[in-house]
Structure formats: C-alpha cells, structure tokens
Design a protein around this motif. Structure first.
Motif: not given
Length: 200
Positions: A162-183
C-alpha cells in the motif's frame, strides 16, 4: 543542493539473521531521499560488533574500533530515525547496547520511529524507547510509521503493498522530525545545551 541539509541518521535496530529491518529501512530511506532538505546516513547496527558487552566494561579492541567509527556519525546527526521490531514486548538488545554506549550524541536532538512486527507492529518497543531517549535528553516525535504483520506488508521487491498509505505516514514523520531538527539545531547554535543530569 544546499549545504544546509539536515543530517538524518537512520538506525536499523535488529541484528538477527533473517531480519526484515533492512527492507523496512531501505524503503524509509528512499522516502527521505526524495526530499531536498535531508542528507541520510543509514546505520546498520549489525555492522557494529558490540554484542552483549556492558557499557561499564572495557570492550574488546574490535568493538572499541567499531564504536569509534560509529560515534562521529551519531555526533554529526541532527536527527535520528530508529527502525525497530519488538522483542519480548520491548526493543532489541543490540539497539540498547549501542544507545547505552553513547550519551551526548543524542542530547537536544529529535528521534522518530519506524516500527514493525506482527499485530502489535513493534509499537511496544517504541513506547519503551521513548522513555530511554528522554533520559538521554532527546525529543521524540508524536507520530510513528508502523507496519502490522510486516511479512505480508512488503512485496518481493521490498516495496509496501500500500505505497500511498505508507508514503503518507513517512511524510508525517519526516515533517515532524525535520521541524524539530531545525528548531533544536538553531537552539543549540545560539545556546549550547547543558545537561544537568550526571547519570551516565
């Protein structure tokens, strides 16, 4: 590409024979590498022969050499993603050993999780790891990527069914971890983090 990319270390936590970890990690790394704000360092803990050596013991020379090679890679990371299964309602011993051998490398940095397994999808391992990383002055993201019944989730080419569902979950995690990383990177630059705890 910008030299200001965030450095994301992706750790494969399982070191067992026949593990699914590399399949899951390689998929996640592929998702991360689609972004232009991340530089990924994939760290396979099976390549770190730390075994069951306790952090209070002097390690054998080959283990010490492997740790010395790993430490600067953890130091350089702005953020971490731990890819882990669940062993006995918790996380792998090899992952614990590598975490326990280090400390300041995780201070004031974010950690996200990609877990996998049977019905529980490795989520109990994640809950234990949240407490461990809190002790190391790290910040864990709220969301995770998790794969239930992982053996049925990926096809023979190592891609999620289920590539779309998995990619969507990965995007959420990557968005969060990069926000925190930059901050947190900005914060460490303006005010270096000082851990008050003396626990080692």
């Amino acid at each position: 590409m910008s030299d200001n990319r965030l450095r994301l270390a992706v750790l494969i936590g399982s070191i067992r024979d026949g593990r699914v970890g590399p399949t899951v990690a390689n998929w996640f790394v592929g998702e991360a590498e689609r972004r232009d704000d991340i530089l990924v360092d994939l760290i396979d803990l099976a390549d770190v022969p730390i075994g069951s050596a306790a952090p209070t013991m002097a390690p054998p020379p080959e283990v010490l050499a492997a740790l010395r090679e790993l430490t600067p890679r953890l130091d350089a990371a702005d953020a971490f993603v731990v890819v882990t299964p669940e062993y006995n309602h918790s996380y792998p011993a090899g992952l614990k050993n590598v975490i326990d051998w280090h400390n300041t490398q995780f201070h004031a940095k974010p950690v996200a999780f990609v877990s996998y397994g049977g019905m529980s999808a490795g989520l109990r391992a994640v809950e234990h790891l949240r407490a461990v990383f809190a002790e190391l002055h790290a910040v864990t993201t709220r969301d995770t990527v998790s794969f239930h019944n992982v053996w049925e989730t990926f096809d023979g080419d190592g891609r999620p069914k289920e590539p779309q569902r998995s990619a969507a979950a990965a995007k959420i995690v990557l968005d969060q971890v990069t926000w925190w990383a930059q901050a947190l990177k900005n914060a460490r630059t303006t005010s270096p983090y000082q851990a008050l705890s003396t626990t080692r």
